[in-house]
Design a protein around this motif. Sequence first.
Motif, PDB file in Angstrom:
ATOM      1  N   TYR A 186      17.366  18.953   2.788  1.00 46.80           N
ATOM      2  CA  TYR A 186      17.209  19.128   1.384  1.00 46.80           C
ATOM      3  C   TYR A 186      16.108  18.632   0.800  1.00 46.80           C
ATOM      4  O   TYR A 186      15.850  18.568  -0.566  1.00 46.80           O
ATOM      5  N   TYR A 187      15.474  17.672   1.632  1.00 48.54           N
ATOM      6  CA  TYR A 187      14.192  16.980   0.961  1.00 48.54           C
ATOM      7  C   TYR A 187      13.089  18.090   1.265  1.00 48.54           C
ATOM      8  O   TYR A 187      12.998  18.775   2.040  1.00 48.54           O
ATOM      9  N   ASN A 188      12.204  18.017   0.323  1.00 48.95           N
ATOM     10  CA  ASN A 188      11.023  19.061   0.069  1.00 48.95           C
ATOM     11  C   ASN A 188       9.956  18.286  -0.540  1.00 48.95           C
ATOM     12  O   ASN A 188      10.069  17.529  -1.330  1.00 48.95           O
ATOM     13  N   LEU A 189       8.859  19.025  -0.115  1.00 50.97           N
ATOM     14  CA  LEU A 189       7.549  18.661  -1.093  1.00 50.97           C
ATOM     15  C   LEU A 189       7.264  16.920  -1.139  1.00 50.97           C
ATOM     16  O   LEU A 189       7.145  16.493   0.433  1.00 50.97           O
ATOM     17  N   THR A 190       7.094  16.275  -2.085  1.00 41.61           N
ATOM     18  CA  THR A 190       6.570  14.903  -2.036  1.00 41.61           C
ATOM     19  C   THR A 190       7.435  13.930  -1.448  1.00 41.61           C
ATOM     20  O   THR A 190       8.570  13.911  -1.790  1.00 41.61           O
ATOM     21  N   VAL A 191       6.754  13.276  -0.373  1.00 39.70           N
ATOM     22  CA  VAL A 191       7.599  12.046   0.207  1.00 39.70           C
ATOM     23  C   VAL A 191       6.395  10.934   0.074  1.00 39.70           C
ATOM     24  O   VAL A 191       5.474  11.030   0.147  1.00 39.70           O
ATOM     25  N   PHE A 192       6.985   9.688  -0.292  1.00 40.49           N
ATOM     26  CA  PHE A 192       6.415   8.437  -0.423  1.00 40.49           C
ATOM     27  C   PHE A 192       6.904   7.241   0.088  1.00 40.49           C
ATOM     28  O   PHE A 192       8.040   7.137  -0.127  1.00 40.49           O
ATOM     29  N   GLU A 193       6.098   6.260   0.789  1.00 39.82           N
ATOM     30  CA  GLU A 193       6.599   4.912   0.806  1.00 39.82           C
ATOM     31  C   GLU A 193       5.448   3.915   0.302  1.00 39.82           C
ATOM     32  O   GLU A 193       4.324   4.060   0.561  1.00 39.82           O
ATOM     33  N   TRP A 194       5.996   2.675  -0.020  1.00 41.38           N
ATOM     34  CA  TRP A 194       5.284   1.605  -0.315  1.00 41.38           C
ATOM     35  C   TRP A 194       5.419   0.483   0.763  1.00 41.38           C
ATOM     36  O   TRP A 194       6.585   0.066   1.051  1.00 41.38           O
ATOM     37  N   VAL A 195       4.482   0.358   1.533  1.00 42.10           N
ATOM     38  CA  VAL A 195       4.769  -0.522   2.748  1.00 42.10           C
ATOM     39  C   VAL A 195       3.971  -1.758   2.889  1.00 42.10           C
ATOM     40  O   VAL A 195       2.651  -1.749   1.870  1.00 42.10           O
ATOM     41  N   THR A 196       4.237  -2.746   3.548  1.00 34.55           N
ATOM     42  CA  THR A 196       3.423  -4.136   3.683  1.00 34.55           C
ATOM     43  C   THR A 196       3.522  -4.480   4.862  1.00 34.55           C
ATOM     44  O   THR A 196       4.453  -4.200   5.675  1.00 34.55           O
ATOM     45  N   ASP A 197       2.555  -5.551   5.126  1.00 29.80           N
ATOM     46  CA  ASP A 197       2.287  -6.246   6.621  1.00 29.80           C
ATOM     47  C   ASP A 197       3.193  -7.347   6.519  1.00 29.80           C
ATOM     48  O   ASP A 197       3.060  -8.177   7.585  1.00 29.80           O
ATOM     49  N   GLN A 198       3.641  -7.885   5.120  1.00 33.86           N
ATOM     50  CA  GLN A 198       4.100  -9.452   5.285  1.00 33.86           C
ATOM     51  C   GLN A 198       5.525  -9.363   5.519  1.00 33.86           C
ATOM     52  O   GLN A 198       6.276 -10.736   5.086  1.00 33.86           O
ATOM     53  N   LEU A 199       6.343  -8.497   5.724  1.00 32.66           N
ATOM     54  CA  LEU A 199       7.820  -8.641   6.081  1.00 32.66           C
ATOM     55  C   LEU A 199       8.212  -8.248   7.564  1.00 32.66           C
ATOM     56  O   LEU A 199       9.477  -7.756   7.509  1.00 32.66           O
ATOM     57  N   GLY A 200       7.275  -8.589   8.535  1.00 31.42           N
ATOM     58  CA  GLY A 200       7.568  -8.241   9.926  1.00 31.42           C
ATOM     59  C   GLY A 200       7.849  -6.583  10.155  1.00 31.42           C
ATOM     60  O   GLY A 200       7.240  -5.850   9.644  1.00 31.42           O
ATOM     61  N   ALA A 201       8.852  -6.450  11.208  1.00 29.44           N
ATOM     62  CA  ALA A 201       9.125  -5.102  11.350  1.00 29.44           C
ATOM     63  C   ALA A 201       9.787  -4.428  10.298  1.00 29.44           C
ATOM     64  O   ALA A 201       9.515  -3.016  10.291  1.00 29.44           O
ATOM     65  N   GLN A 202      10.350  -4.993   9.272  1.00 24.85           N
ATOM     66  CA  GLN A 202      10.974  -4.095   8.019  1.00 24.85           C
ATOM     67  C   GLN A 202       9.902  -4.173   6.892  1.00 24.85           C
ATOM     68  O   GLN A 202       9.928  -4.695   5.947  1.00 24.85           O
TER      69      GLN A 202
ATOM     70  N   ARG B 103       0.837  -1.242   0.149  1.00 29.84           N
ATOM     71  CA  ARG B 103      -0.108  -0.042   0.036  1.00 29.84           C
ATOM     72  C   ARG B 103       0.840   1.225  -0.015  1.00 29.84           C
ATOM     73  O   ARG B 103       2.048   1.279   0.521  1.00 29.84           O
ATOM     74  N   LEU B 104       0.250   2.335  -0.504  1.00 25.85           N
ATOM     75  CA  LEU B 104       0.799   3.516  -0.741  1.00 25.85           C
ATOM     76  C   LEU B 104       0.795   4.438   0.225  1.00 25.85           C
ATOM     77  O   LEU B 104      -0.556   4.487   0.782  1.00 25.85           O
ATOM     78  N   GLU B 105       1.485   5.217   1.023  1.00 24.28           N
ATOM     79  CA  GLU B 105       1.561   6.112   1.930  1.00 24.28           C
ATOM     80  C   GLU B 105       2.171   7.410   1.479  1.00 24.28           C
ATOM     81  O   GLU B 105       3.294   7.200   0.769  1.00 24.28           O
ATOM     82  N   LEU B 106       1.685   8.585   1.683  1.00 28.42           N
ATOM     83  CA  LEU B 106       1.967  10.009   0.997  1.00 28.42           C
ATOM     84  C   LEU B 106       1.975  11.166   2.179  1.00 28.42           C
ATOM     85  O   LEU B 106       1.084  11.110   2.853  1.00 28.42           O
ATOM     86  N   ASN B 107       3.124  11.828   1.684  1.00 32.65           N
ATOM     87  CA  ASN B 107       2.892  13.091   2.598  1.00 32.65           C
ATOM     88  C   ASN B 107       3.748  14.494   1.643  1.00 32.65           C
ATOM     89  O   ASN B 107       4.415  14.036   0.659  1.00 32.65           O
ATOM     90  N   SER B 108       3.509  15.613   2.401  1.00 32.54           N
ATOM     91  CA  SER B 108       4.543  16.578   1.585  1.00 32.54           C
ATOM     92  C   SER B 108       5.281  17.252   2.819  1.00 32.54           C
ATOM     93  O   SER B 108       4.592  17.440   4.017  1.00 32.54           O
ATOM     94  N   LEU B 109       6.555  17.537   2.395  1.00 35.10           N
ATOM     95  CA  LEU B 109       7.241  18.171   3.447  1.00 35.10           C
ATOM     96  C   LEU B 109       7.341  19.681   3.116  1.00 35.10           C
ATOM     97  O   LEU B 109       8.187  20.515   3.807  1.00 35.10           O
ATOM     98  N   GLY B 110       6.599  20.193   2.176  1.00 35.31           N
ATOM     99  CA  GLY B 110       6.971  21.548   1.822  1.00 35.31           C
ATOM    100  C   GLY B 110       8.097  22.097   1.557  1.00 35.31           C
ATOM    101  O   GLY B 110       8.917  21.163   0.902  1.00 35.31           O
TER     102      GLY B 110
END
Length: 429
Positions: A266-282, A165-172
């Motif tokens: 130096y990070y700005n604006l869009t950040v995202f991660e694709w995550v899963t529940d099938q790999l334990g803590a990682q 699943r995709l999680e999304l945010n903005s850092l401005g």
Amino acid sequence: MTSSFQKVRALTGMKDLLPDSSASWENLEATIRAWLASYGYRNMRTPVLEHTRLFTRGIGEVTDIVEKEMYSFNDALNDEHLTMRPEFTAGMVRATIEHNLLYDRPQRVYAMGPVFRHEKPQRGRYRQFHQIDVEALGFAGPDIDAELIVMLSRLWKLLGLNAIRLELNSLGQAEERAAHRAALVRHLEQHKSVLDEEALRRMHTNPLRVLDTKNPVMQSMADSAPRLYDFLGEQSLAHFQGVCDRLDDAGIPYTLNPRLVRGLDYYNLTVFEWVTDQLGAQGTVCGGGRYDGLIGLLGGRPAPAVGFAIGMERLLDLCEQQEAADSRPECDIYMVHQGEAAQRQCMRLAERLRDEGLRVIVHAGPGSFKAQFKRADNSGAHAAVVLGDSELESALASVKWLRDQDDKGQGQQEPVPFDQLATILKTRI
């Protein structure tokens, strides 16, 4: 004469890839190269060794990677401090600046290979591991941010993965983050009593990372912290909305996660991660975002940039789990028989079982019971239904359970009347 040489083993956290498993790697790499080429991304290969200052500048001196995880050493011959790359982005940006790749056009590039971090080895995390790193250099708009995410959605489909699943945010932008940072530090100071040692150390140097805590004692504090999203100005909100609109156009679902951050300026604006529940803590399979400040920070002419990295070991782990989940046995029931009359009765009973939705194989041709049971076991069937002369006379099939299902008694046989066979098998499988 016995040798006194002590056997050498691979270093902890550094794994051999043997022929039986390397085929999976080669297949994945081939799929990834074709996928990236379909979007116009070209390969870049940078050295494993770089000057340490590239990573202390490019990653940040107050990050875990620089403080704890880098493999660094002094090259006495040249009096240089060197580091084995802990990630690809800094080296790829260095190469872009050094070779003036942005002189006449933006660049879509990728790298694939080993990276090194001195971490505690665990599932999905090794000291030598492999990444796919994709960078779009010189592109400023939300369309490229969205393109990278759409690309990744296509990759998951190509690999048959559906539990990501995709999680999304903005850092401005920098000034918005500065206002948020001041509010965040005030919040942390008001909650010092619940901060662990790591959070106290980072409170003034890298406060955003404090919110990314896994410490359950700090969760309530992190949940109530000021949200960066609430500090975004009109342009930052418009950029983020542009990304979301394009993801909506592509039909890609996402979750807004205000605690998804990057701790570097130096990070700005869009950040995202694709995550899963099938790999334990990682659980993070892929992480990415926009870093418009990095090229200028490393001495180049300032230019926008956005990219992502995928951990190959984690991706392969997911693929193998999916393959295991998708690999159904040949049948639910395997019919074993002795003699023509028994075979014909098996064929009649098999049709009744299929009427109930069960998948049935009737052994074809003659064969000893031993050979037929071996074939039944190899088929993956839950049970073998056995018919011989005595079963025909009594109208009782002998059911042998081949798989341990809810304490049915693997390896045990029980008589079942022909007219009850379908009902009993269906309820137990």
